[in-house]
Design an enzyme around this catalytic site. Structure first.
Site, PDB file in Angstrom:
ATOM      1  N   ALA A  63       0.866  -1.176   0.000  1.00  0.00           N
ATOM      2  CA  ALA A  63       0.000   0.000   0.000  1.00  0.00           C
ATOM      3  C   ALA A  63       0.908   1.234   0.000  1.00  0.00           C
ATOM      4  CB  ALA A  63      -0.895  -0.014   1.228  1.00  0.00           C
ATOM      5  N   GLY A 108       0.701  -4.966   1.132  1.00  0.00           N
ATOM      6  CA  GLY A 108      -0.510  -5.088   0.312  1.00  0.00           C
ATOM      7  C   GLY A 108      -0.285  -5.859  -0.975  1.00  0.00           C
ATOM      8  N   GLU A 111      -0.615  -9.350  -0.002  1.00  0.00           N
ATOM      9  CA  GLU A 111      -2.020  -9.543   0.379  1.00  0.00           C
ATOM     10  C   GLU A 111      -2.926  -9.642  -0.847  1.00  0.00           C
ATOM     11  OE1 GLU A 111      -1.529  -6.173   3.109  1.00  0.00           O
ATOM     12  OE2 GLU A 111      -2.522  -7.378   4.630  1.00  0.00           O
ATOM     13  N   GLU A 131       4.731  -4.781   7.594  1.00  0.00           N
ATOM     14  CA  GLU A 131       3.932  -3.752   8.261  1.00  0.00           C
ATOM     15  C   GLU A 131       4.361  -3.427   9.685  1.00  0.00           C
ATOM     16  OE1 GLU A 131       2.676  -6.088   6.306  1.00  0.00           O
ATOM     17  OE2 GLU A 131       1.065  -5.288   5.071  1.00  0.00           O
TER      18      GLU A 131
HETATM   19  N1  CO8 Z   1       4.508   3.131  -1.073  1.00  0.00           N
HETATM   20  C1  CO8 Z   1       4.841   4.243  -1.721  1.00  0.00           C
HETATM   21  N2  CO8 Z   1       5.899   4.354  -2.538  1.00  0.00           N
HETATM   22  C2  CO8 Z   1       6.678   3.274  -2.692  1.00  0.00           C
HETATM   23  C3  CO8 Z   1       6.405   2.069  -2.046  1.00  0.00           C
HETATM   24  C4  CO8 Z   1       5.241   2.015  -1.198  1.00  0.00           C
HETATM   25  N3  CO8 Z   1       4.856   0.887  -0.570  1.00  0.00           N
HETATM   26  N4  CO8 Z   1       7.335   1.177  -2.376  1.00  0.00           N
HETATM   27  C5  CO8 Z   1       8.173   1.796  -3.216  1.00  0.00           C
HETATM   28  N5  CO8 Z   1       7.780   3.064  -3.413  1.00  0.00           N
HETATM   29  C6  CO8 Z   1       8.420   4.090  -4.246  1.00  0.00           C
HETATM   30  C7  CO8 Z   1       9.638   4.674  -3.569  1.00  0.00           C
HETATM   31  O1  CO8 Z   1       9.281   5.673  -2.658  1.00  0.00           O
HETATM   32  C8  CO8 Z   1      10.400   5.196  -4.764  1.00  0.00           C
HETATM   33  O2  CO8 Z   1       9.832   6.409  -5.163  1.00  0.00           O
HETATM   34  P1  CO8 Z   1      10.780   7.668  -5.524  1.00  0.00           P
HETATM   35  O3  CO8 Z   1      11.584   7.209  -6.711  1.00  0.00           O
HETATM   36  O4  CO8 Z   1       9.827   8.761  -5.840  1.00  0.00           O
HETATM   37  O5  CO8 Z   1      11.645   7.907  -4.323  1.00  0.00           O
HETATM   38  C9  CO8 Z   1      10.101   4.183  -5.838  1.00  0.00           C
HETATM   39  O6  CO8 Z   1       8.923   3.484  -5.423  1.00  0.00           O
HETATM   40  C10 CO8 Z   1      11.199   3.174  -6.036  1.00  0.00           C
HETATM   41  O7  CO8 Z   1      11.457   2.598  -4.770  1.00  0.00           O
HETATM   42  P2  CO8 Z   1      12.932   2.499  -4.125  1.00  0.00           P
HETATM   43  O8  CO8 Z   1      13.786   3.611  -4.610  1.00  0.00           O
HETATM   44  O9  CO8 Z   1      12.777   2.368  -2.651  1.00  0.00           O
HETATM   45  O10 CO8 Z   1      13.422   1.133  -4.799  1.00  0.00           O
HETATM   46  P3  CO8 Z   1      14.507   0.120  -4.183  1.00  0.00           P
HETATM   47  O11 CO8 Z   1      14.798  -0.848  -5.261  1.00  0.00           O
HETATM   48  O12 CO8 Z   1      15.618   0.839  -3.551  1.00  0.00           O
HETATM   49  O13 CO8 Z   1      13.708  -0.637  -3.000  1.00  0.00           O
HETATM   50  C11 CO8 Z   1      11.836  -1.778  -2.024  1.00  0.00           C
HETATM   51  C12 CO8 Z   1      12.613  -1.457  -3.314  1.00  0.00           C
HETATM   52  C13 CO8 Z   1      12.692  -2.696  -1.148  1.00  0.00           C
HETATM   53  C14 CO8 Z   1      10.584  -2.530  -2.423  1.00  0.00           C
HETATM   54  C15 CO8 Z   1      11.499  -0.482  -1.282  1.00  0.00           C
HETATM   55  O14 CO8 Z   1      10.896   0.430  -2.204  1.00  0.00           O
HETATM   56  C16 CO8 Z   1      10.559  -0.666  -0.155  1.00  0.00           C
HETATM   57  O15 CO8 Z   1      10.970  -1.139   0.906  1.00  0.00           O
HETATM   58  N6  CO8 Z   1       9.277  -0.292  -0.339  1.00  0.00           N
HETATM   59  C17 CO8 Z   1       8.290  -0.371   0.700  1.00  0.00           C
HETATM   60  C18 CO8 Z   1       7.854  -1.813   0.898  1.00  0.00           C
HETATM   61  C19 CO8 Z   1       6.859  -1.904   2.028  1.00  0.00           C
HETATM   62  O16 CO8 Z   1       7.173  -1.654   3.175  1.00  0.00           O
HETATM   63  N7  CO8 Z   1       5.620  -2.287   1.676  1.00  0.00           N
HETATM   64  C20 CO8 Z   1       4.556  -2.422   2.647  1.00  0.00           C
HETATM   65  C21 CO8 Z   1       3.815  -1.153   2.742  1.00  0.00           C
HETATM   66  S1  CO8 Z   1       2.620  -1.203   4.050  1.00  0.00           S
HETATM   67  C22 CO8 Z   1       1.339  -2.044   3.399  1.00  0.00           C
HETATM   68  O17 CO8 Z   1       1.363  -2.532   2.286  1.00  0.00           O
HETATM   69  C23 CO8 Z   1       0.172  -2.172   4.285  1.00  0.00           C
HETATM   70  C24 CO8 Z   1      -1.002  -2.911   3.652  1.00  0.00           C
HETATM   71  C25 CO8 Z   1      -2.168  -2.865   4.550  1.00  0.00           C
HETATM   72  C26 CO8 Z   1      -2.766  -1.478   4.522  1.00  0.00           C
HETATM   73  C27 CO8 Z   1      -3.830  -1.353   5.536  1.00  0.00           C
HETATM   74  C28 CO8 Z   1      -4.450   0.013   5.461  1.00  0.00           C
HETATM   75  C29 CO8 Z   1      -4.732   0.625   6.798  1.00  0.00           C
END
Ligand code: CO8
Length: 264
Positions: A63, A108, A111, A131
């Site tokens: 998400a 997500g 999920e 999360e």
């Molecule tokens: N949300 C928003 N933006 C994201 C997300 C995300 N989940 N994941 C990646 N991005 C964006 C980055 O911010 C980046 O944007 P920008 O270039 O503008 O800075 C772009 O995508 C590329 O990402 P990275 O530069 O970080 O790429 P890397 O190759 O260095 O890393 C990763 C890849 C490891 C996947 C890293 O991006 C990461 O850790 N992302 C987050 C993963 C995460 O924690 N996901 C879980 C999110 S929480 C969730 O899903 C909850 C679900 C339930 C919701 C319930 C609602 C209440």
């Protein structure tokens, strides 16, 4: 359509979440577009769906953390409900949905894949529920579907540690059915979808419903669900023709043909 592309060919729909600049993270708009894509499918035509992410790096990286970062309790709950409603729609979608997981399937992303009927992934896929490291719970069905899919013990380990796992480990614990080289993944998903689409659609749908509904109740009630859905297949053209084809084959092997199931 906005953040989601949909292509229908040969009775198969390929739905692609298309926000590669954010690794296909699910913001409200992506969720709305995804729902619209499923709502827009013509079920007279489509017999199986493949769900995938754009690019070669990510299926869905979760998400949208930016969008969630300032939510109030009430807004957080509402966002969780929004995701849950859409993922439940996918889970209950009348025809099978195959997740072709082509990279990150985090939060997500993991999920949404679990709301699909079948998961296959590329060798570079990475799964996890990060999360608790962000101060929230897996709120798009993760606490429920992961335990149902891989067992409570392994689900708790993955969720409490927030540790990501690679494709081979996801395969080992039964989270995915198969792992393919990235360049073969979509073709393999479409091949599986075609195989499903070639079978009697009324029967395939009844199987999905029987399995899904049956898993929610005790075995006696589940078998009643099965009996009713089994019965519902009879008197259809597809049941009559499917069985007649088998009997013709016994009669004279030269008469065997591939049944052109009609969804009626
Ligand atoms: N949300 C928003 N933006 C994201 C997300 C995300 N989940 N994941 C990646 N991005 C964006 C980055 O911010 C980046 O944007 P920008 O270039 O503008 O800075 C772009 O995508 C590329 O990402 P990275 O530069 O970080 O790429 P890397 O190759 O260095 O890393 C990763 C890849 C490891 C996947 C890293 O991006 C990461 O850790 N992302 C987050 C993963 C995460 O924690 N996901 C879980 C999110 S929480 C969730 O899903 C909850 C679900 C339930 C919701 C319930 C609602 C209440």
């Amino acid at each position: 359509m906005g953040f989601v592309n949909c292509e229908v060919k040969d009775k198969i729909a390929v739905i692609t979440i298309n926000r590669p600049e954010a690794l296909n993270a699910l913001n409200s708009q992506v969720l709305d577009d995804l729902e619209a894509a499923f709502d827009g499918l013509d079920l007279e035509v489509v017999r199986a769906v493949v769900l995938t992410g754009a690019g070669e790096k990510s299926f869905v990286a979760g998400a949208d953390i930016g969008e969630m970062s300032t939510l109030s309790k009430a807004e957080g709950e509402a966002f969780g409900k929004k995701g849950n409603d859409i993922f439940r729609k996918i889970e209950q979608f009348p025809v099978p949905v195959i997740a072709a997981i082509n990279g990150f399937a985090l939060g997500g992303g993991c999920e949404i894949s679990m709301s699909c009927d079948i998961r296959i992934c590329s060798e570079n896929a990475m799964f996890g529920q990060p999360e608790v490291g962000l101060g929230i719970t897996p709120g798009f069905g993760g606490t429920q579907r992961l335990a149902r899919l891989i067992g409570a013990g392994m689900a708790k380990q993955l969720i409490y540690t927030a540790k990501n796992i690679k494709a081979d480990e996801a395969y080992r614990i039964g989270l995915v059915n198969a792992v393919y080289p990235q360049e073969e993944l979509l073709a393999e998903a479409e091949k599986m979808a075609s195989k499903i689409a070639a079978n009697a659609p009324i029967a395939v749908r009844a199987c999905k419903k029987a399995i899904n509904d049956g898993l929610q109740v005790n075995i006696d009630d589940a078998l009643v669900i099965e009996e009713k859905l089994f019965g519902s297949c009879f008197e259809s053209y597809d049941q009559r023709e499917g069985m007649a084809n088998f009997l013709r084959k016994k009669d004279d092997p030269a008469k065997v043909k591939v049944v052109d199931f009609q969804n009626k």
